[in-house]
Every structure is written in structure tokens, then in C-alpha cells.
Write an enzyme that holds these catalytic residues in place. Structure first.
Site, PDB file in Angstrom:
ATOM      1  N   ASP A   1      -3.393   3.549  -1.812  1.00  0.00           N
ATOM      2  CA  ASP A   1      -4.515   4.019  -1.976  1.00  0.00           C
ATOM      3  C   ASP A   1      -5.317   3.918  -0.755  1.00  0.00           C
ATOM      4  O   ASP A   1      -5.666   2.728  -0.415  1.00  0.00           O
ATOM      5  CB  ASP A   1      -5.231   3.637  -3.434  1.00  0.00           C
TER       6      ASP A   1
ATOM      7  N   ASP B   1       0.743   0.406   2.174  1.00  0.00           N
ATOM      8  CA  ASP B   1      -0.184   0.672   1.235  1.00  0.00           C
ATOM      9  C   ASP B   1      -0.445   2.209   0.602  1.00  0.00           C
ATOM     10  O   ASP B   1      -0.041   2.853   1.665  1.00  0.00           O
ATOM     11  CB  ASP B   1      -1.661  -0.052   1.360  1.00  0.00           C
TER      12      ASP B   1
ATOM     13  N   THR C   1       1.607  -1.248  -3.289  1.00  0.00           N
ATOM     14  CA  THR C   1       0.480  -0.962  -3.999  1.00  0.00           C
ATOM     15  C   THR C   1      -0.025  -1.733  -4.968  1.00  0.00           C
ATOM     16  O   THR C   1       0.748  -2.258  -5.811  1.00  0.00           O
ATOM     17  CB  THR C   1       0.688   0.655  -4.245  1.00  0.00           C
ATOM     18  N   SER C   2      -1.327  -1.957  -5.346  1.00  0.00           N
ATOM     19  CA  SER C   2      -1.837  -2.345  -6.535  1.00  0.00           C
ATOM     20  C   SER C   2      -1.942  -1.671  -7.819  1.00  0.00           C
ATOM     21  O   SER C   2      -1.924  -2.229  -8.849  1.00  0.00           O
ATOM     22  CB  SER C   2      -3.523  -2.892  -6.155  1.00  0.00           C
TER      23      SER C   2
END
Length: 220
Positions: free
Chosen positions: A6, A4, A105-106
Site C-alpha cells: 500500500d 511493501d 504488507t500490513s
């Protein structure tokens, strides 16, 4: 390896705090701590819904709010990103060992392109962004997509996450999960190994996480 971004590799959650609070202030309100915690790890669309509901302004256009956040967070990212403790060393060790690696990642592609200036474009064999999947985290699609792009069975992947949403996504996909909470504490979860910092993670630990989940008679 599936990382991931952030709150896991880079200490960007504080930058999101700034942008989200500035957006709330521009709407004449203040974002609650509960709403900020709920936003961690969610898609942009869901984040804006949470913001609007928290401010008592559900009628606001989520696309307009998202565009404002996108522009502001790009400014903040360009001002400089800091690595999370231990993240750079672990990523470099993984790459030096020749382990296939993906960023999952989002965040949207424009923001990720800026972050890659800090993370290193050659640090990842694949990058899966939140605006490039049909179903973002907590759906398993982002992690399943990353494993497919790497050509590695998801059961042989370790995902490193900092949020409930990300952990749920990785678990649902079938990856081994290492959780390293950043801004929001994580509850103990079956099948998830948790550390206070990536400074406590190394290749031996990652291998052990996979070994624990290997069926009897299957090793390596």
C-alpha cells in the site's frame, strides 16, 4: 527484494482514505488529518484504536470496525488498483534479473489476494501479510520472515517502503531501505535512501544500496 504494498507498489492509500472516512461518518464523526497520518502503515488493530480515539469513542469494538473496513476496502480494491509511478517497471526489472522477491504488507491475506490480481501472482516468490505474523510492522518480524522464506540473509535485502512504520520495521530487521513517501512525508533517517518516486529507481541503485552497507572486504 522486499516490497511493501500500500502506497509503495499500488496507489491504494486513497482507497483507505475513503473507507476510513466512511467508517467515521457512520459513527457520526469525521476522521482528523492527524489521525489519518498516524494510521499509515499500521496494523488493522492499531488503526481502529486510532480511529476510535480520534472520534472520542474508545469504547467501540475494534473487531467490528475492522470487519466493516475489510468488507468496504475489498469492494474498493476490486473496483481497480493503480500502480504507483515507476513501481511496475521496477518490479518487472527485478523479476527479469532473477532476484528473489517478496511482498511484505500490513494488509490481511483476503485483501492481498485481490491486490495480487493487479500485481501479478508470479511477481513474488513469497508473500508476508499482516495477519500472518505475530508482531506486525513496526516490529522487524515481517521483514525477517520474508528474508527467511526467500532464503536470503536480511543484510543482503533491500526493502522499499513508503511509511514511517514500514521503514522502522525494515531498519530494525537489518535490511537496506529505500523510502518513497506517498501520502505522508518522511523525515531524513540515517541509513535510509529516499526518493520522490520509484521512477527514479533501477537495479543499479538497488545494488549500490547494498554495496554501501557491505563490510570492508565483503562484496558481491
Amino acid at each position: 527484494m522486499l516490497f511493501d504494498m500500500d502506497g509503495t507498489l499500488v496507489d491504494s492509500e486513497k482507497l483507505w482514505d475513503i473507507a476510513l472516512q466512511e467508517l467515521a461518518e457512520s459513527y457520526g464523526g469525521t476522521l482528523s488529518d492527524a489521525a489519518r497520518r498516524a494510521i499509515t502503515g499500521t496494523s488493522m488493530a492499531e488503526s481502529m484504536r486510532i480511529v476510535h480515539d480520534d472520534l472520542g469513542q474508545p469504547e467501540r469494538d475494534p473487531a467490528a470496525s475492522a470487519a466493516w473496513i475489510d468488507a468496504r476496502i475489498l469492494e474498493l480494491f476490486r473496483s481497480g488498483l493503480r500502480w504507483r509511478p515507476g513501481a511496475m517497471a521496477l518490479l518487472r526489472a527485478v523479476r527479469a534479473a532473477g532476484i528473489p522477491t517478496a511482498l511484505v504488507t500490513s494488509s490481511g491475506r483476503p485483501l492481498v489476494e485481490v491486490a495480487l490480481e493487479t500485481l501479478g501472482r508470479d511477481s513474488f516468490d513469497a508473500v508476508v501479510c499482516g495477519d500472518e505474523v505475530a508482531a506486525p510492522k513496526p516490529d522487524p518480524e515481517p521483514y525477517l520472515t520474508a528474508a527467511r522464506l526467500l532464503g536470503v540473509p536480511i543484510e543482503r535485502c533491500v526493502a522499499i517502503e513508503d511509511s514511517r512504520t514500514g521503514v522502522a520495521s525494515a531498519l530494525a530487521a537489518g535490511a537496506a531501505v529505500l523510502a518513497v513517501p506517498a501520502e505522508v512525508p518522511l523525515p531524513p533517517t540515517d541509513g535510509v535512501h529516499q526518493l520522490d518516486s520509484l521512477a527514479g529507481a533501477d537495479l543499479d541503485l538497488l545494488a549500490a544500496l547494498l554495496e554501501r552497507r557491505a563490510p570492508a572486504g565483503r562484496r558481491g
